[in-house]
Scaffold this motif. Structure first.
Motif, short mmCIF file in Angstrom:
data_model
loop_
_atom_site.label_atom_id
_atom_site.label_comp_id
_atom_site.label_asym_id
_atom_site.label_seq_id
_atom_site.Cartn_x
_atom_site.Cartn_y
_atom_site.Cartn_z
N ALA A 79 0.82 -1.20 0.00
CA ALA A 79 0.00 0.00 0.00
C ALA A 79 0.86 1.26 0.00
N VAL A 80 1.96 1.24 0.74
CA VAL A 80 2.86 2.40 0.77
C VAL A 80 3.47 2.61 -0.61
N ALA A 81 3.89 1.53 -1.27
CA ALA A 81 4.48 1.65 -2.61
C ALA A 81 3.46 2.23 -3.59
N SER A 82 2.23 1.78 -3.49
CA SER A 82 1.18 2.31 -4.36
C SER A 82 0.95 3.79 -4.08
N GLY A 83 0.96 4.17 -2.81
CA GLY A 83 0.81 5.58 -2.44
C GLY A 83 1.93 6.44 -2.96
N VAL A 84 3.16 5.92 -2.90
CA VAL A 84 4.31 6.67 -3.43
C VAL A 84 4.17 6.84 -4.94
N ASP A 85 3.79 5.77 -5.63
CA ASP A 85 3.58 5.87 -7.08
C ASP A 85 2.53 6.91 -7.42
N ASN A 86 1.43 6.91 -6.68
CA ASN A 86 0.35 7.86 -6.93
C ASN A 86 0.77 9.29 -6.60
N ALA A 87 1.63 9.44 -5.58
CA ALA A 87 2.09 10.78 -5.22
C ALA A 87 3.00 11.36 -6.29
N VAL A 88 3.80 10.51 -6.91
CA VAL A 88 4.74 10.97 -7.94
C VAL A 88 4.03 11.16 -9.27
N GLN A 89 3.13 10.24 -9.63
CA GLN A 89 2.39 10.31 -10.90
C GLN A 89 0.90 10.17 -10.62
N PRO A 90 0.21 11.27 -10.30
CA PRO A 90 -1.22 11.17 -10.01
C PRO A 90 -2.00 10.82 -11.27
N ASP A 91 -3.25 10.41 -11.04
CA ASP A 91 -4.12 10.05 -12.16
C ASP A 91 -4.30 11.24 -13.09
#
Length: 162
Positions: A107-119
């Motif tokens: 979940a943290v990795a997914s959050g980091v990915d979303n923080a760097v490249q949002p939808d």
């Protein structure tokens, strides 16, 4: 009549006989452990080719100097804290359930990915107070906030037990 025995002569093997017996014992042990010795020699050859044998040989020859350097490093300020922190970290990791940790880190990795490249559908702008309240209706956001609140509750309960 037989003559009485007054002295006993003990047979003492010569140096050459002792060496021949020792050599025979070694040859017998080599014959019994032929496969193990061949494997050991193969491993030893690989260590020599890789240079690891030379490094180990050098370290053994310089063991006193290496020990002095190691002790000097341990005596520097902060080294004891680093060792204690390492031990505490190992104890902490031993207490964690690997499956729960895997879920949390995913979940943290997914959050980091979303923080760097949002939808692409969500424009990246500075959210206002009303935007934050609107986000509270998003099930993913409420799920994350709930997980963080449970985490904080557990951490507070453990802190209260001290």
């Amino acid at each position: 009549m037989a003559k009485a025995t007054t002295t006993i002569e003990k047979r003492v093997p010569t140096q050459a006989e002792q060496e021949a017996e020792a050599l025979q014992e070694v040859m017998s042990a080599v014959a019994k452990n032929k496969d193990a010795l061949l494997t050991f020699l193969d491993v030893l050859g690989e260590l020599h080719e890789s240079g690891a044998l030379d490094m180990a040989h050098g370290a053994l020859k310089s063991r006193h100097q290496i020990g002095v350097i190691g002790m000097n490093q341990l005596n520097k300020s902060g080294a004891q804290n680093m060792i204690k922190n390492g031990m505490n970290t190992m104890q902490f990791l031993a207490q964690l359930d690997p499956n729960k940790l895997q879920t949390m880190l995913g979940a943290v990795a997914s959050g980091v990915d979303n923080a760097v490249q949002p939808d692409a559908e969500r424009p990246q702008k500075k959210p206002g107070l009303f935007d934050l309240f609107k986000q509270m209706r998003d099930p993913q956001v409420t799920s994350s906030i709930g997980m963080m609140l449970n985490f904080l509750r557990g951490m507070g309960a453990a802190k209260g037990r001290e």
